[in-house]
Design an enzyme around this catalytic site. Sequence first.
Site, mmCIF file in Angstrom:
data_model
loop_
_atom_site.group_PDB
_atom_site.id
_atom_site.type_symbol
_atom_site.label_atom_id
_atom_site.label_comp_id
_atom_site.label_asym_id
_atom_site.label_seq_id
_atom_site.Cartn_x
_atom_site.Cartn_y
_atom_site.Cartn_z
ATOM 1 N N GLY A 1 0.929 -1.349 -0.092
ATOM 2 C CA GLY A 1 -0.320 0.228 -0.220
ATOM 3 C C GLY A 1 0.771 1.281 0.105
ATOM 4 O O GLY A 1 0.327 2.386 0.709
ATOM 5 N N GLY B 1 0.025 4.983 -1.079
ATOM 6 C CA GLY B 1 -1.177 5.508 -0.166
ATOM 7 C C GLY B 1 -0.333 6.947 0.732
ATOM 8 O O GLY B 1 0.676 7.274 0.582
ATOM 9 N N GLN B 2 -1.812 7.492 0.868
ATOM 10 C CA GLN B 2 -1.333 8.817 2.311
ATOM 11 C C GLN B 2 -0.250 8.366 2.978
ATOM 12 O O GLN B 2 0.168 9.535 2.885
ATOM 13 C CB GLN B 2 -2.547 8.980 2.858
ATOM 14 C CG GLN B 2 -2.559 10.289 3.967
ATOM 15 C CD GLN B 2 -3.621 10.574 5.009
ATOM 16 O OE1 GLN B 2 -5.093 9.830 4.344
ATOM 17 N NE2 GLN B 2 -4.180 11.476 5.474
ATOM 18 N N LYS C 1 -10.563 -4.388 10.506
ATOM 19 C CA LYS C 1 -9.842 -3.301 10.874
ATOM 20 C C LYS C 1 -9.807 -3.870 12.705
ATOM 21 O O LYS C 1 -8.836 -4.939 12.821
ATOM 22 C CB LYS C 1 -9.812 -2.017 11.219
ATOM 23 C CG LYS C 1 -8.965 -1.278 10.049
ATOM 24 C CD LYS C 1 -8.069 -1.283 9.900
ATOM 25 C CE LYS C 1 -7.522 -0.891 8.720
ATOM 26 N NZ LYS C 1 -5.722 -1.594 8.639
ATOM 27 N N ASP D 1 -0.550 -7.289 -5.614
ATOM 28 C CA ASP D 1 -2.378 -7.416 -4.861
ATOM 29 C C ASP D 1 -2.273 -8.055 -3.870
ATOM 30 O O ASP D 1 -1.687 -9.577 -3.687
ATOM 31 C CB ASP D 1 -3.068 -8.069 -6.073
ATOM 32 C CG ASP D 1 -4.181 -7.761 -5.445
ATOM 33 O OD1 ASP D 1 -4.719 -7.182 -4.663
ATOM 34 O OD2 ASP D 1 -5.090 -7.727 -6.630
ATOM 35 N N TYR E 1 -15.061 -1.040 6.840
ATOM 36 C CA TYR E 1 -14.168 -0.887 8.072
ATOM 37 C C TYR E 1 -13.492 -1.046 9.047
ATOM 38 O O TYR E 1 -12.536 -1.824 9.581
ATOM 39 C CB TYR E 1 -13.804 0.652 7.130
ATOM 40 C CG TYR E 1 -12.346 1.296 7.913
ATOM 41 C CD1 TYR E 1 -11.123 0.245 7.049
ATOM 42 C CD2 TYR E 1 -12.530 2.353 8.290
ATOM 43 C CE1 TYR E 1 -10.115 0.844 7.101
ATOM 44 C CE2 TYR E 1 -10.836 2.853 8.620
ATOM 45 C CZ TYR E 1 -9.950 2.163 7.817
ATOM 46 O OH TYR E 1 -8.631 2.988 8.067
ATOM 47 N N ASP F 1 2.453 -1.469 -4.321
ATOM 48 C CA ASP F 1 0.658 -1.337 -4.317
ATOM 49 C C ASP F 1 0.316 -2.046 -5.180
ATOM 50 O O ASP F 1 1.048 -2.743 -6.513
ATOM 51 C CB ASP F 1 1.115 0.255 -4.631
ATOM 52 C CG ASP F 1 -0.070 1.075 -4.039
ATOM 53 O OD1 ASP F 1 -0.258 1.442 -2.559
ATOM 54 O OD2 ASP F 1 -1.531 -0.031 -4.488
ATOM 55 N N ILE G 1 -5.417 10.517 10.452
ATOM 56 C CA ILE G 1 -3.987 11.389 9.994
ATOM 57 C C ILE G 1 -4.417 12.678 8.907
ATOM 58 O O ILE G 1 -4.753 12.223 7.866
ATOM 59 C CB ILE G 1 -2.620 10.268 9.274
ATOM 60 C CG1 ILE G 1 -3.007 9.287 10.448
ATOM 61 C CG2 ILE G 1 -1.883 10.525 8.705
ATOM 62 C CD1 ILE G 1 -2.018 7.832 10.095
HETATM 63 P P1 NAD Z 1 -4.837 4.943 1.474
HETATM 64 O O1 NAD Z 1 -6.665 4.184 0.561
HETATM 65 O O2 NAD Z 1 -4.440 6.368 0.928
HETATM 66 O O3 NAD Z 1 -3.838 3.710 0.504
HETATM 67 C C1 NAD Z 1 -3.911 2.480 0.827
HETATM 68 C C2 NAD Z 1 -3.198 1.750 -0.229
HETATM 69 O O4 NAD Z 1 -3.717 0.183 -0.791
HETATM 70 C C3 NAD Z 1 -3.880 2.831 -1.576
HETATM 71 O O5 NAD Z 1 -2.265 3.336 -2.436
HETATM 72 C C4 NAD Z 1 -4.086 1.425 -2.694
HETATM 73 O O6 NAD Z 1 -3.612 1.326 -3.849
HETATM 74 C C5 NAD Z 1 -3.319 -0.096 -1.973
HETATM 75 N N1 NAD Z 1 -4.435 -1.145 -1.975
HETATM 76 C C6 NAD Z 1 -5.491 -0.692 -2.486
HETATM 77 N N2 NAD Z 1 -5.902 -1.866 -2.501
HETATM 78 C C7 NAD Z 1 -4.769 -2.987 -2.951
HETATM 79 C C8 NAD Z 1 -4.837 -4.447 -3.006
HETATM 80 N N3 NAD Z 1 -5.525 -5.304 -3.203
HETATM 81 N N4 NAD Z 1 -3.522 -4.340 -2.605
HETATM 82 C C9 NAD Z 1 -2.737 -3.717 -2.563
HETATM 83 N N5 NAD Z 1 -2.463 -2.456 -2.903
HETATM 84 C C10 NAD Z 1 -3.635 -2.288 -2.015
HETATM 85 O O7 NAD Z 1 -4.884 4.082 2.710
HETATM 86 P P2 NAD Z 1 -3.938 5.048 4.306
HETATM 87 O O8 NAD Z 1 -4.535 6.400 4.592
HETATM 88 O O9 NAD Z 1 -2.264 5.438 4.003
HETATM 89 O O10 NAD Z 1 -3.565 4.041 5.184
HETATM 90 C C11 NAD Z 1 -2.227 3.034 5.269
HETATM 91 C C12 NAD Z 1 -2.989 2.276 6.202
HETATM 92 O O11 NAD Z 1 -3.265 3.043 7.709
HETATM 93 C C13 NAD Z 1 -4.958 0.847 6.445
HETATM 94 O O12 NAD Z 1 -4.055 -0.025 7.124
HETATM 95 C C14 NAD Z 1 -5.213 1.947 7.107
HETATM 96 O O13 NAD Z 1 -6.403 1.610 7.412
HETATM 97 C C15 NAD Z 1 -4.282 3.061 8.076
HETATM 98 N N6 NAD Z 1 -5.128 4.505 8.649
HETATM 99 C C16 NAD Z 1 -4.763 5.017 8.155
HETATM 100 C C17 NAD Z 1 -5.312 6.447 8.966
HETATM 101 C C18 NAD Z 1 -5.571 8.010 7.709
HETATM 102 O O14 NAD Z 1 -6.228 8.459 8.358
HETATM 103 N N7 NAD Z 1 -4.923 7.466 7.030
HETATM 104 C C19 NAD Z 1 -5.874 6.159 9.848
HETATM 105 C C20 NAD Z 1 -6.476 5.547 10.608
HETATM 106 C C21 NAD Z 1 -5.332 4.252 9.944
HETATM 107 C C1 AKB Z 2 -10.757 7.160 7.666
HETATM 108 O O1 AKB Z 2 -11.786 8.219 7.729
HETATM 109 O O2 AKB Z 2 -11.341 5.850 7.291
HETATM 110 C C2 AKB Z 2 -9.009 6.855 8.078
HETATM 111 C C3 AKB Z 2 -9.512 6.502 9.265
HETATM 112 C C4 AKB Z 2 -9.223 7.067 10.581
HETATM 113 O O3 AKB Z 2 -8.786 5.408 9.755
HETATM 114 N N1 AKB Z 2 -8.607 8.583 7.845
#
Ligand code: NAD
Ligand code: AKB
Length: 327
Positions: A11, A14-15, A148, A55, A144, A37, A174
């Site tokens: 991943g 992603g963010q 989780k 994947d 979700y 990714d 985040i």
């Molecule tokens: P995001 O959606 O920005 O990135 C997720 C990435 O996963 C994407 O680049 C997507 O292309 C990739 N992805 C989706 N399906 C896939 C697959 N089948 N195989 C491989 N890659 C795949 O999410 P994020 O914000 O970067 O979050 C990263 C982790 O942090 C996640 O587990 C999320 O639950 C957790 N998280 C994020 C936040 C937040 O605010 N960003 C908060 C709590 C938890």
């Molecule tokens: C979402 O809003 O889904 C994420 C998280 C807090 O897990 N940013």
Amino acid sequence: MPPAERILVTGAAGQVGSELVPYLRERHGPENVVATDLNPLPEALARAGPHLRVDCRDPAAVEDAVRRHDARVVYHLAAILSAAGEEAPRRAFQVNLEGLVYVLDAARGAGASVFVPSSIAVFGPSSPRDPAPQEGALRPTSMYGITKLSGELLCDYYHLRFGVDVRGLRFPGIISHVTRPGRGTTDFAVEIFYGAVEEGRYTCYLEPDTRMDFLYISDALEGAVALMAADGDGLRYRNAYNVTSFQATPEELARAIRAHVPEFEVDYEVDPVRQALADTWPRRLDDGPARADWGWRPRYDLESVVEEMLQRIRARTNPEERRVDAS
Ligand code: NAD
Ligand code: AKB
């Protein structure tokens, strides 16, 4: 500087991943951090070190990637976030849970340790909201949140049953500035800064007084790496520790931004799906156990995040400030 380690990140586009990969490459050497990714990686990330398309729903591809790169640590970030998960619940289940089992199996086979981020979404309408404790009523109602919470239990199971060193943090929303968020409920707290810098206005999809919990990306990255470096014997809750930094409503965020952008305007068009998700999540996580067990201490608060976000986003859109930023 820690000794260099072979690391694989899923991943990575992603963010969180797009900032975690450079952070890890800086510490362990670009050649030691493999970015993977399903979707194409940002060009800068792909240019700077090894990368491949994986994947996480494909167990052979996951196992091959971990073995071929001899990964000692896997940061498993691939996921479908909350709002996207309500649009495609089955896909969220496959990516967030089946994908996780494949990563845990591959790590078990290779003797690698794993970091798996969890989320404030593991709490639900029956949980205490301010603060939400480390342990207690965990009955999420979103797909979700369900994936989780199940993921946390799976991770603990792989640790207890198979000895896999897997650890996690329950992140709140985040806030970051490199890659836009991936359709979650807390996205407004990033989008609002782009609105302020690029258009002087923003339309928010949550009610103005919806209080939510936040963490700046630098604290999130430092926390993840600190948890992975901590002595495993001192961890009472491997999967996963509550962490938090500050709380704000959309209106409070807008007010803090207005201190720097006085003409900034915000209006509200509520999205019922995301509002319903936000209404079931805690306003604040209790991060006491993380502080006590492995020294968690966030550095950012609302004011410092607002300053840094505005500066970073302006630097990207304004060449004058870009020069200042680079000096
Ligand atoms: P995001 O959606 O920005 O990135 C997720 C990435 O996963 C994407 O680049 C997507 O292309 C990739 N992805 C989706 N399906 C896939 C697959 N089948 N195989 C491989 N890659 C795949 O999410 P994020 O914000 O970067 O979050 C990263 C982790 O942090 C996640 O587990 C999320 O639950 C957790 N998280 C994020 C936040 C937040 O605010 N960003 C908060 C709590 C938890
Ligand atoms: C979402 O809003 O889904 C994420 C998280 C807090 O897990 N940013």
